[in-house]
Design a protein around this motif. Structure first.
Motif, mmCIF file in Angstrom:
data_model
loop_
_atom_site.group_PDB
_atom_site.id
_atom_site.type_symbol
_atom_site.label_atom_id
_atom_site.label_comp_id
_atom_site.label_asym_id
_atom_site.label_seq_id
_atom_site.Cartn_x
_atom_site.Cartn_y
_atom_site.Cartn_z
ATOM 1 N N PHE A 412 21.377 -8.658 -11.873
ATOM 2 C CA PHE A 412 21.750 -9.774 -11.034
ATOM 3 C C PHE A 412 20.232 -10.513 -10.224
ATOM 4 O O PHE A 412 19.587 -9.761 -10.360
ATOM 5 C CB PHE A 412 22.689 -9.386 -9.727
ATOM 6 N N GLY A 413 20.467 -11.633 -9.906
ATOM 7 C CA GLY A 413 19.513 -12.313 -9.275
ATOM 8 C C GLY A 413 19.892 -13.341 -7.960
ATOM 9 O O GLY A 413 19.221 -14.394 -7.913
ATOM 10 N N ASN A 414 20.877 -12.631 -7.230
ATOM 11 C CA ASN A 414 21.473 -13.647 -6.360
ATOM 12 C C ASN A 414 20.511 -13.734 -5.095
ATOM 13 O O ASN A 414 19.910 -14.632 -4.727
ATOM 14 C CB ASN A 414 22.704 -13.213 -5.757
ATOM 15 N N GLY A 415 20.425 -12.557 -4.166
ATOM 16 C CA GLY A 415 19.632 -12.412 -2.799
ATOM 17 C C GLY A 415 18.908 -11.426 -2.776
ATOM 18 O O GLY A 415 19.068 -10.472 -3.373
ATOM 19 N N THR A 416 17.774 -11.442 -2.159
ATOM 20 C CA THR A 416 17.032 -10.317 -1.765
ATOM 21 C C THR A 416 15.947 -10.423 -0.593
ATOM 22 O O THR A 416 16.226 -11.537 -0.091
ATOM 23 C CB THR A 416 15.962 -10.148 -2.820
ATOM 24 N N ALA A 417 15.599 -9.513 -0.155
ATOM 25 C CA ALA A 417 14.781 -9.628 1.160
ATOM 26 C C ALA A 417 13.646 -8.700 1.292
ATOM 27 O O ALA A 417 13.641 -7.501 0.635
ATOM 28 C CB ALA A 417 15.822 -9.311 2.531
ATOM 29 N N ILE A 418 12.563 -9.239 1.821
ATOM 30 C CA ILE A 418 11.459 -8.175 2.184
ATOM 31 C C ILE A 418 11.167 -7.882 3.780
ATOM 32 O O ILE A 418 11.277 -9.098 4.299
ATOM 33 C CB ILE A 418 10.308 -8.229 1.336
ATOM 34 N N TRP A 456 19.739 -16.433 -9.616
ATOM 35 C CA TRP A 456 19.349 -16.291 -11.182
ATOM 36 C C TRP A 456 19.935 -15.187 -11.643
ATOM 37 O O TRP A 456 20.873 -14.532 -11.226
ATOM 38 C CB TRP A 456 17.711 -15.914 -11.006
ATOM 39 N N LYS A 457 19.854 -15.453 -13.048
ATOM 40 C CA LYS A 457 20.206 -14.267 -14.372
ATOM 41 C C LYS A 457 21.806 -14.337 -14.187
ATOM 42 O O LYS A 457 22.439 -15.311 -14.210
ATOM 43 C CB LYS A 457 19.599 -12.961 -13.778
ATOM 44 N N ALA A 458 22.239 -13.275 -14.102
ATOM 45 C CA ALA A 458 23.879 -13.109 -13.948
ATOM 46 C C ALA A 458 24.513 -13.446 -12.823
ATOM 47 O O ALA A 458 25.613 -13.261 -12.880
ATOM 48 C CB ALA A 458 24.168 -11.522 -14.532
ATOM 49 N N SER A 459 23.799 -13.892 -11.810
ATOM 50 C CA SER A 459 24.394 -14.524 -10.473
ATOM 51 C C SER A 459 24.824 -15.914 -10.545
ATOM 52 O O SER A 459 25.511 -16.315 -9.747
ATOM 53 C CB SER A 459 23.366 -14.304 -9.389
ATOM 54 N N LEU A 460 24.417 -16.763 -11.735
ATOM 55 C CA LEU A 460 24.736 -18.171 -11.788
ATOM 56 C C LEU A 460 24.563 -18.418 -13.387
ATOM 57 O O LEU A 460 23.761 -18.190 -14.012
ATOM 58 C CB LEU A 460 23.504 -18.995 -11.145
#
Length: 501
Positions: A412-418, A456-460
């Motif tokens: 998946f490549g939907n959301g992330t945070a640092i 991105w990727k399998a998220s869209l």
């Protein structure tokens, strides 16, 4: 009360409530009580055809109406929705289960898109180039695409439809919405609000149902586009099925959102953010943080702070003064709860077990409290699957490089945070992470309405994200018009290739 005596929610087609042609009914639960509160019509292909037919007729006149007229209706809808948002929030809480404050927040974010759509006279402007060749001008037009289909999920019964239909309607299109059959009443409520705002009959239609209605919408020859939000396997199916018939498709899929915590981060801020992002809406958010990647040096301290905060949370009926409500169905609650045993069997440590809570609500509700699992192996299903519930996994990493690599290795490549106070690390993270929506010291980086939402990727699946400029482009098609007005002294025949002199 017997099922036969319960109220039945009908479709909304061509400006009126109608039972349609189907005989099947679905159960709509109150998740906090664990009981069926009403039933909903499950539409047939004929019902979808009726709704699309009404939309086709309405789209012609609506698309030809002036921008001023369309904006009057959109502005009126905005005012009505803002004035009666508490009414809609109560409907959401009763059927979806989220607490009232969270339901109100959902509506507020949907209102942002309505307000963005109020700027359509500016957003839909074309461009003009004068005298591109001697006496020749070129200008562009943005026109509506016709009938648009929207298929929305159960977790945001108001906000997600509002990601799409305000822009589609403001641009001059007609809509057929297929909401989740688990919490369908918000859609009918919004349909009536559109009618009250002055929207002509047939411009906004609602067909309830399951796969039969979905497939009919995906393959209908008079539907120009499909907007979908849901799990990745279904998003892929929607994209492949609808695009095979020539439709435009924006299909937003699943997620496994990671929060990378570096040693220099403010751990109190991180702990607050992890709890807020992990357990809001009972974790039933595509942007929920489900994995904390904690650098070894701060992992123990961080887990202690998260656990401390979790034990203060009140789980119970969303109509009471609670922090987190139930899950949407008993079956989903049981599935999410099963991951606790899976994680333990895979060698993880269960720090807080949400199955042990005593909820502030009916014992028959679909309860599962906030759950924290430490030392989760990346091979465990609790890590690889989209759990979609109040389960927060902690994976310990050696540092920035390992954390970034884990995020980028995911499907998946939907959301992330640092979370960090190191500007260089944050800048490198936002550049190199393979995810569509990134937060820096922000745990749920949902873009505002004038940007666009999507991963991105399998998220869209498809080329267009939701709302923002992507939404305007998705719901319009552009024409380029080249114009020459000849004067009486123009020349004669010339069979040469036209040149831009």
């Amino acid at each position: 009360m017997s099922l036969a005596s319960l109220p039945v929610l009908d479709h909304w087609i061509d400006g009126t409530s109608t039972p349609g042609s189907g005989t099947r009914l679905g159960d709509v639960f109150d998740p906090a009580l664990g009981t069926v509160q009403r039933r909903v019509r499950l539409g047939t292909a004929a019902d979808v055809d009726a709704a699309v037919g009404a939309a086709v007729k309405a789209a012609v006149a609506w698309g030809e109406s002036s921008l001023a007229r369309r904006m009057q209706v959109v502005f009126a809808f905005r005012e009505l929705l803002n004035a009666r948002k508490d009414e809609l929030a109560a409907i959401i809480t009763a059927e979806q289960g989220k607490v009232l404050s969270d339901a109100a927040g959902e509506i507020a974010r949907g209102l942002e898109v309505v307000e963005f759509a109020c700027a359509m006279p500016h957003l839909i402007k074309g461009a003009m180039s004068e005298n591109v060749s001697t006496g020749v001008d070129v200008h562009s037009l943005k026109q509506p695409i016709g009938v648009v289909g929207i298929i929305s999920p159960f977790n945001f019964p108001a906000m997600v439809p509002m990601w799409f239909f305000p822009i589609a309607i403001a641009a001059g299109n007609a809509v057929v919405l297929k909401p989740s059959e688990k919490d369908p009443s918000a859609s009918d409520w919004m349909a009536r609000l559109w009618a009250e705002a002055g929207l002509p009959a047939g411009v906004f239609n609602v067909v309830h149902g399951d796969k039969e209605a979905v497939d009919a919408l995906l393959t209908h020859p008079d539907v120009a586009s499909i907007s979908f939000v849901g799990s990745t396997p279904i998003a892929k199916y929607v994209y492949e099925t609808a695009s095979a018939t020539g439709k435009r498709v924006q299909a937003l899929g699943g997620a496994k959102n990671h929060m990378l915590v570096l040693p220099d981060a403010d751990l109190d801020l991180v702990a607050d953010s992890a709890v807020n992002a992990g357990f809001g809406a009972a974790g039933e958010r595509c942007m929920a943080v489900s994995v904390v990647l904690a650098v070894d040096a701060v992992a123990d301290a961080l887990i202690g702070k998260i656990a401390e905060r979790m034990r203060t949370l009140r789980t119970g009926d969303g109509r009471r003064d609670n922090d987190m409500g139930p899950l949407i169905t008993g079956a989903h609650r049981d599935k999410v709860a099963s991951y606790v045993d899976v994680a333990r069997a895979d060698g993880a440590t269960v720090v807080v077990d949400g199955r042990d809570i005593t909820p502030d609500g009916d014992p028959n509700g679909f309860w599962l409290g906030p759950t924290l699992i430490d030392r989760v192996p990346t091979t465990s299903a609790v890590y690889t699957d989209e759990v979609f519930g109040p389960v927060l996994s902690v994976v310990r990493v050696s540092g920035f490089e390992e954390g970034l690599a884990l995020i980028n290795a995911g499907q998946f490549g939907n959301g992330t945070a640092i979370f960090t106070n190191d500007g260089g690390a944050a800048r490198r993270f936002q550049r190199e992470v393979q995810v569509g929506m990134v937060g820096i010291n922000v745990p749920i980086p949902v873009p505002v309405a004038y940007h666009s939402f999507g991963g991105w990727k399998a998220s869209l699946f498809g080329d267009a994200k939701a709302y923002g400029v992507h939404g305007v482009d998705f719901f319009t098609r552009e024409k380029a018009v080249t114009t020459r007005w000849l004067d009486p002294s123009h020349g004669g025949l010339n069979l040469g290739f036209p040149r831009n002199d």
